[in-house]
Enzyme design. Sequence first.
Site, PDB file in Angstrom:
ATOM      1  N   CYS A  49      43.811  41.762  29.847  1.00  0.00           N
ATOM      2  CA  CYS A  49      42.735  42.246  30.725  1.00  0.00           C
ATOM      3  C   CYS A  49      42.275  41.115  31.626  1.00  0.00           C
ATOM      4  CB  CYS A  49      41.555  42.743  29.891  1.00  0.00           C
ATOM      5  SG  CYS A  49      41.852  44.333  29.130  1.00  0.00           S
ATOM      6  N   GLU A 108      49.370  45.211  42.284  1.00  0.00           N
ATOM      7  CA  GLU A 108      48.437  46.323  42.103  1.00  0.00           C
ATOM      8  C   GLU A 108      48.240  47.051  43.423  1.00  0.00           C
ATOM      9  OE1 GLU A 108      44.927  44.878  40.098  1.00  0.00           O
ATOM     10  OE2 GLU A 108      46.096  43.999  38.489  1.00  0.00           O
ATOM     11  N   ASP A 135      42.695  27.207  23.845  1.00  0.00           N
ATOM     12  CA  ASP A 135      41.976  26.900  25.078  1.00  0.00           C
ATOM     13  C   ASP A 135      41.802  25.391  25.128  1.00  0.00           C
ATOM     14  OD1 ASP A 135      40.095  26.447  27.129  1.00  0.00           O
ATOM     15  OD2 ASP A 135      39.173  28.411  26.838  1.00  0.00           O
ATOM     16  N   ARG A 150      33.862  33.341  28.637  1.00  0.00           N
ATOM     17  CA  ARG A 150      32.850  34.397  28.447  1.00  0.00           C
ATOM     18  C   ARG A 150      33.448  35.629  27.784  1.00  0.00           C
ATOM     19  NH1 ARG A 150      30.909  31.982  33.629  1.00  0.00           N
ATOM     20  NH2 ARG A 150      32.964  32.565  34.332  1.00  0.00           N
ATOM     21  N   ILE A 151      34.543  36.146  28.356  1.00  0.00           N
ATOM     22  CA  ILE A 151      35.114  37.386  27.814  1.00  0.00           C
ATOM     23  C   ILE A 151      35.880  37.099  26.517  1.00  0.00           C
ATOM     24  CG2 ILE A 151      36.694  39.311  28.287  1.00  0.00           C
ATOM     25  CD1 ILE A 151      35.906  38.955  31.296  1.00  0.00           C
ATOM     26  N   HIS A 202      43.344  48.564  36.289  1.00  0.00           N
ATOM     27  CA  HIS A 202      42.375  47.491  36.571  1.00  0.00           C
ATOM     28  C   HIS A 202      40.928  48.024  36.537  1.00  0.00           C
ATOM     29  CE1 HIS A 202      41.995  43.314  38.590  1.00  0.00           C
ATOM     30  NE2 HIS A 202      40.933  43.572  37.829  1.00  0.00           N
ATOM     31  N   ASP A 219      45.666  45.996  31.595  1.00  0.00           N
ATOM     32  CA  ASP A 219      44.741  46.516  32.619  1.00  0.00           C
ATOM     33  C   ASP A 219      45.077  45.917  33.986  1.00  0.00           C
ATOM     34  OD1 ASP A 219      42.410  47.940  33.553  1.00  0.00           O
ATOM     35  OD2 ASP A 219      41.371  46.006  33.638  1.00  0.00           O
ATOM     36  N   ARG A 232      44.400  38.543  34.367  1.00  0.00           N
ATOM     37  CA  ARG A 232      45.036  38.659  35.670  1.00  0.00           C
ATOM     38  C   ARG A 232      46.512  38.965  35.459  1.00  0.00           C
ATOM     39  NH1 ARG A 232      41.018  39.859  37.524  1.00  0.00           N
ATOM     40  NH2 ARG A 232      39.753  38.871  39.131  1.00  0.00           N
ATOM     41  N   GLY A 246      38.675  47.065  34.129  1.00  0.00           N
ATOM     42  CA  GLY A 246      37.857  46.223  33.255  1.00  0.00           C
ATOM     43  C   GLY A 246      36.386  46.191  33.653  1.00  0.00           C
ATOM     44  N   ALA A 247      36.139  46.088  34.955  1.00  0.00           N
ATOM     45  CA  ALA A 247      34.748  45.981  35.420  1.00  0.00           C
ATOM     46  C   ALA A 247      34.265  47.312  36.008  1.00  0.00           C
ATOM     47  CB  ALA A 247      34.646  44.885  36.472  1.00  0.00           C
TER      48      ALA A 247
HETATM   49  P1  NAD Z   1      35.798  32.226  31.990  1.00  0.00           P
HETATM   50  O1  NAD Z   1      35.935  31.267  33.114  1.00  0.00           O
HETATM   51  O2  NAD Z   1      34.479  32.384  31.345  1.00  0.00           O
HETATM   52  O3  NAD Z   1      36.833  31.842  30.823  1.00  0.00           O
HETATM   53  C1  NAD Z   1      38.148  31.472  31.055  1.00  0.00           C
HETATM   54  C2  NAD Z   1      38.576  30.562  29.918  1.00  0.00           C
HETATM   55  O4  NAD Z   1      39.976  30.279  30.078  1.00  0.00           O
HETATM   56  C3  NAD Z   1      37.833  29.215  29.914  1.00  0.00           C
HETATM   57  O5  NAD Z   1      37.276  28.979  28.641  1.00  0.00           O
HETATM   58  C4  NAD Z   1      38.927  28.202  30.241  1.00  0.00           C
HETATM   59  O6  NAD Z   1      38.726  26.979  29.610  1.00  0.00           O
HETATM   60  C5  NAD Z   1      40.174  28.923  29.732  1.00  0.00           C
HETATM   61  N1  NAD Z   1      41.399  28.412  30.324  1.00  0.00           N
HETATM   62  C6  NAD Z   1      41.611  27.970  31.588  1.00  0.00           C
HETATM   63  N2  NAD Z   1      42.881  27.562  31.732  1.00  0.00           N
HETATM   64  C7  NAD Z   1      43.482  27.747  30.535  1.00  0.00           C
HETATM   65  C8  NAD Z   1      44.798  27.540  30.056  1.00  0.00           C
HETATM   66  N3  NAD Z   1      45.751  26.983  30.841  1.00  0.00           N
HETATM   67  N4  NAD Z   1      45.079  27.870  28.777  1.00  0.00           N
HETATM   68  C9  NAD Z   1      44.132  28.407  27.976  1.00  0.00           C
HETATM   69  N5  NAD Z   1      42.859  28.618  28.371  1.00  0.00           N
HETATM   70  C10 NAD Z   1      42.538  28.297  29.632  1.00  0.00           C
HETATM   71  O7  NAD Z   1      36.376  33.614  32.520  1.00  0.00           O
HETATM   72  P2  NAD Z   1      35.960  35.082  32.029  1.00  0.00           P
HETATM   73  O8  NAD Z   1      34.772  35.537  32.782  1.00  0.00           O
HETATM   74  O9  NAD Z   1      35.966  35.103  30.532  1.00  0.00           O
HETATM   75  O10 NAD Z   1      37.207  35.914  32.603  1.00  0.00           O
HETATM   76  C11 NAD Z   1      38.486  35.776  32.014  1.00  0.00           C
HETATM   77  C12 NAD Z   1      39.526  36.469  32.884  1.00  0.00           C
HETATM   78  O11 NAD Z   1      39.253  37.873  32.940  1.00  0.00           O
HETATM   79  C13 NAD Z   1      39.561  36.010  34.350  1.00  0.00           C
HETATM   80  O12 NAD Z   1      40.929  35.969  34.774  1.00  0.00           O
HETATM   81  C14 NAD Z   1      38.849  37.110  35.090  1.00  0.00           C
HETATM   82  O13 NAD Z   1      39.245  37.171  36.434  1.00  0.00           O
HETATM   83  C15 NAD Z   1      39.334  38.307  34.280  1.00  0.00           C
HETATM   84  N6  NAD Z   1      38.534  39.538  34.414  1.00  0.00           N
HETATM   85  C16 NAD Z   1      39.203  40.713  34.537  1.00  0.00           C
HETATM   86  C17 NAD Z   1      38.482  41.894  34.618  1.00  0.00           C
HETATM   87  C18 NAD Z   1      39.203  43.214  34.743  1.00  0.00           C
HETATM   88  O14 NAD Z   1      38.744  44.054  35.470  1.00  0.00           O
HETATM   89  N7  NAD Z   1      40.290  43.408  34.028  1.00  0.00           N
HETATM   90  C19 NAD Z   1      37.072  41.875  34.606  1.00  0.00           C
HETATM   91  C20 NAD Z   1      36.432  40.643  34.455  1.00  0.00           C
HETATM   92  C21 NAD Z   1      37.173  39.469  34.356  1.00  0.00           C
END
Ligand code: NAD
Length: 317
Positions: free
Chosen positions: A224, A255, A169, A149-150, A274, A250, A226, A276-277
């Site tokens: 941004c 943390e 990916d 998604r992101i 941190h 971020d 983990r 991001g959200a």
């Molecule tokens: P998502 O599940 O939509 O996307 C994650 C993607 O990573 C998927 O397409 C998956 O196939 C891919 N993936 C999984 N394992 C992989 C690997 N070994 N190599 C390459 N790609 C791989 O998640 P999202 O909603 O896009 O969130 C992404 C990250 O951002 C998560 O870790 C989430 O916790 C983090 N996040 C952080 C903040 C913040 O405050 N900084 C806010 C929102 C989300």
Amino acid sequence: MKKILICDHFSKQTYTGLQDKGYEVLQAKSLTPTQNEIKEVHGLLIRSRTVIDQTLLDSAKKLKLILSATAGFDHIDYKICQERNICVMHTPLANVQSATELTLALMLSQLRSMTQVHTNLVQTKAWRDQAPRGHTLHNKSVGIVGLGRIGMTVANLCKAFGANVLYYDPYVNSNEFKKVTEFKELLKQSKIVSLHVPLTQKTKKLIGCEELNLMTKNGLLVNCSRGEVIDQKALVDFMNIHSEFKVALDVFNQEPCKDTKLLGLDPQFLGTPHIGAYTHEALENASSEAVQKLLNFFEFEQISDPVPPHAAWTKDL
Ligand code: NAD
């Protein structure tokens, strides 16, 4: 009457939205509820600062649902929940825009040395000749790691800036962007690398000494996702040797981040705590979505965005 325990801060509408439907809404005294607070409740509404572990779940005899108004879910022992038939859901869409915009802000800030030129201007009135010359995002190769998604939203924005986007990916195939099947190749080919993967056994320390050494020495690494996706010690060592290499984070290994070796690398390092959200919009979206999901679960037995998600990568958890 169903009892819902709210931990962390939620808007007034969250409480009234549930009370108007006949739920008894309780507020936990601290981020993590006590065993006494949790024992009679049917639903829990939390954010990422509330850690749900086995000890807590041992007291949750009536608990049927945990709703986390977050994208990540590493703060919940969902395996124990599965064993005990407690449904866990989250709100992964609510903060996509917020996290994406922060990623772009960090990227652009580092490309233009924004914090450095700002500090120099306000502290010493330094004008342009004394400022480091910036770079455009246009025409740069941007490697997205994790096209979810992101990652996808970041990729689209980078494309709109005229950047050349590639991605790694293993679980996604997109016709829109160039897929690189070898992670090391992506690191070699990208001037900017932006991490958007979940934390799994495969992504923990995905970026260490070896991977950093494959990257362009005057490149930029943005995280941004983990904190544990990067070996932070290896990163600091690398940055100390390669002063042209920039980093924007971020999220951190621990943390709140107290790593003075990393923090001391400002402005080569740019950090945010941190956030991001952490926007009005994302928090509100997540709250209202969580209330709706909670009502749908108890009124209609509907489950959406379960934890763990129905995604191929969850086998790596
Ligand atoms: P998502 O599940 O939509 O996307 C994650 C993607 O990573 C998927 O397409 C998956 O196939 C891919 N993936 C999984 N394992 C992989 C690997 N070994 N190599 C390459 N790609 C791989 O998640 P999202 O909603 O896009 O969130 C992404 C990250 O951002 C998560 O870790 C989430 O916790 C983090 N996040 C952080 C903040 C913040 O405050 N900084 C806010 C929102 C989300």
